[in-house]
Design a protein around this motif. Structure first.
Motif, short mmCIF file in Angstrom:
data_model
loop_
_atom_site.label_atom_id
_atom_site.label_comp_id
_atom_site.label_asym_id
_atom_site.label_seq_id
_atom_site.Cartn_x
_atom_site.Cartn_y
_atom_site.Cartn_z
N THR A 53 0.85 -1.19 0.00
CA THR A 53 0.00 0.00 0.00
C THR A 53 0.88 1.24 0.00
O THR A 53 2.01 1.21 0.53
CB THR A 53 -0.92 0.05 1.24
OG1 THR A 53 -0.13 0.25 2.41
CG2 THR A 53 -1.77 -1.20 1.36
N PRO A 54 0.40 2.33 -0.58
CA PRO A 54 1.16 3.57 -0.51
C PRO A 54 1.44 3.98 0.95
O PRO A 54 2.53 4.46 1.26
CB PRO A 54 0.26 4.60 -1.20
CG PRO A 54 -0.54 3.77 -2.16
CD PRO A 54 -0.78 2.48 -1.43
N GLN A 55 0.47 3.76 1.84
CA GLN A 55 0.68 4.11 3.25
C GLN A 55 1.83 3.31 3.85
O GLN A 55 2.62 3.85 4.63
CB GLN A 55 -0.59 3.92 4.06
CG GLN A 55 -0.47 4.44 5.49
CD GLN A 55 -0.19 5.92 5.57
OE1 GLN A 55 -0.96 6.72 5.06
NE2 GLN A 55 0.93 6.31 6.19
N SER A 56 1.96 2.04 3.49
CA SER A 56 3.06 1.24 4.04
C SER A 56 4.40 1.74 3.52
O SER A 56 5.39 1.74 4.26
CB SER A 56 2.88 -0.25 3.73
OG SER A 56 3.05 -0.53 2.36
N ILE A 57 4.45 2.21 2.29
CA ILE A 57 5.68 2.78 1.73
C ILE A 57 6.01 4.08 2.46
O ILE A 57 7.17 4.33 2.82
CB ILE A 57 5.53 3.02 0.21
CG1 ILE A 57 5.26 1.70 -0.53
CG2 ILE A 57 6.75 3.74 -0.36
CD1 ILE A 57 6.36 0.68 -0.46
N ILE A 58 5.00 4.90 2.72
CA ILE A 58 5.18 6.14 3.48
C ILE A 58 5.68 5.82 4.89
O ILE A 58 6.61 6.45 5.39
CB ILE A 58 3.87 6.95 3.52
CG1 ILE A 58 3.56 7.50 2.12
CG2 ILE A 58 3.96 8.08 4.54
CD1 ILE A 58 2.16 8.08 1.97
N ASP A 59 5.09 4.80 5.51
CA ASP A 59 5.48 4.41 6.87
C ASP A 59 6.93 3.95 6.93
O ASP A 59 7.58 4.07 7.97
CB ASP A 59 4.57 3.30 7.40
CG ASP A 59 3.16 3.78 7.68
OD1 ASP A 59 2.92 5.01 7.73
OD2 ASP A 59 2.28 2.90 7.83
N VAL A 63 8.63 8.23 1.23
CA VAL A 63 7.57 9.11 0.75
C VAL A 63 7.76 9.46 -0.72
O VAL A 63 6.79 9.51 -1.50
CB VAL A 63 7.53 10.40 1.61
CG1 VAL A 63 6.50 11.37 1.09
CG2 VAL A 63 7.28 10.04 3.05
N ASP A 64 8.99 9.70 -1.12
CA ASP A 64 9.26 10.14 -2.49
C ASP A 64 8.85 9.11 -3.54
O ASP A 64 8.52 9.47 -4.67
CB ASP A 64 10.72 10.53 -2.66
CG ASP A 64 11.06 11.82 -1.90
OD1 ASP A 64 10.13 12.60 -1.60
OD2 ASP A 64 12.24 12.03 -1.61
N ILE A 65 8.86 7.84 -3.19
CA ILE A 65 8.43 6.80 -4.13
C ILE A 65 6.95 7.00 -4.48
O ILE A 65 6.56 6.93 -5.64
CB ILE A 65 8.69 5.39 -3.57
CG1 ILE A 65 10.19 5.14 -3.51
CG2 ILE A 65 7.97 4.32 -4.38
CD1 ILE A 65 10.57 3.84 -2.82
N VAL A 66 6.14 7.24 -3.47
CA VAL A 66 4.70 7.44 -3.69
C VAL A 66 4.47 8.74 -4.45
O VAL A 66 3.69 8.79 -5.41
CB VAL A 66 3.93 7.44 -2.35
CG1 VAL A 66 2.46 7.74 -2.57
CG2 VAL A 66 4.11 6.10 -1.64
N LEU A 67 5.18 9.80 -4.07
CA LEU A 67 5.03 11.08 -4.76
C LEU A 67 5.45 10.96 -6.23
O LEU A 67 4.74 11.44 -7.12
CB LEU A 67 5.85 12.16 -4.06
CG LEU A 67 5.77 13.54 -4.69
CD1 LEU A 67 4.34 14.04 -4.77
CD2 LEU A 67 6.65 14.52 -3.92
#
Length: 79
Positions: A53-59, A63-67
């Protein structure tokens, strides 16, 4: 404090004091999906993120991967 360090201390896209990258993620999602769908998108697995999930990547502090994924989608660049 660098933007990256600030992002690590404010992992949630709903933190009161968002780092610039998290603020941009929230802005993109709100503009494209509407505010009521931001949490849904953040918590659904995505193939582009190896089914995470994007939230797991942020966690994880990435963050830059999702952005980058969102900004590429806005420009019509395939993942």
């Amino acid at each position: 404090m660098s933007a990256t360090e600030n992002c690590k201390t404010h992992k949630s896209a709903h933190s009161a004091d968002l780092c610039p990258s998290l603020a941009r993620i929230k802005e993109i999602l709100t503009n494209v999906l509407g505010g009521e769908n931001v949490d849904l998108w953040l918590n659904l697995p995505h193939a582009e993120l190896d089914s995470k999930t994007p939230q797991s990547i942020i966690d994880e502090g990435r963050v830059d991967i999702v952005l980058d994924m969102l900004e590429s989608a806005l420009l019509g660049i395939p993942a």
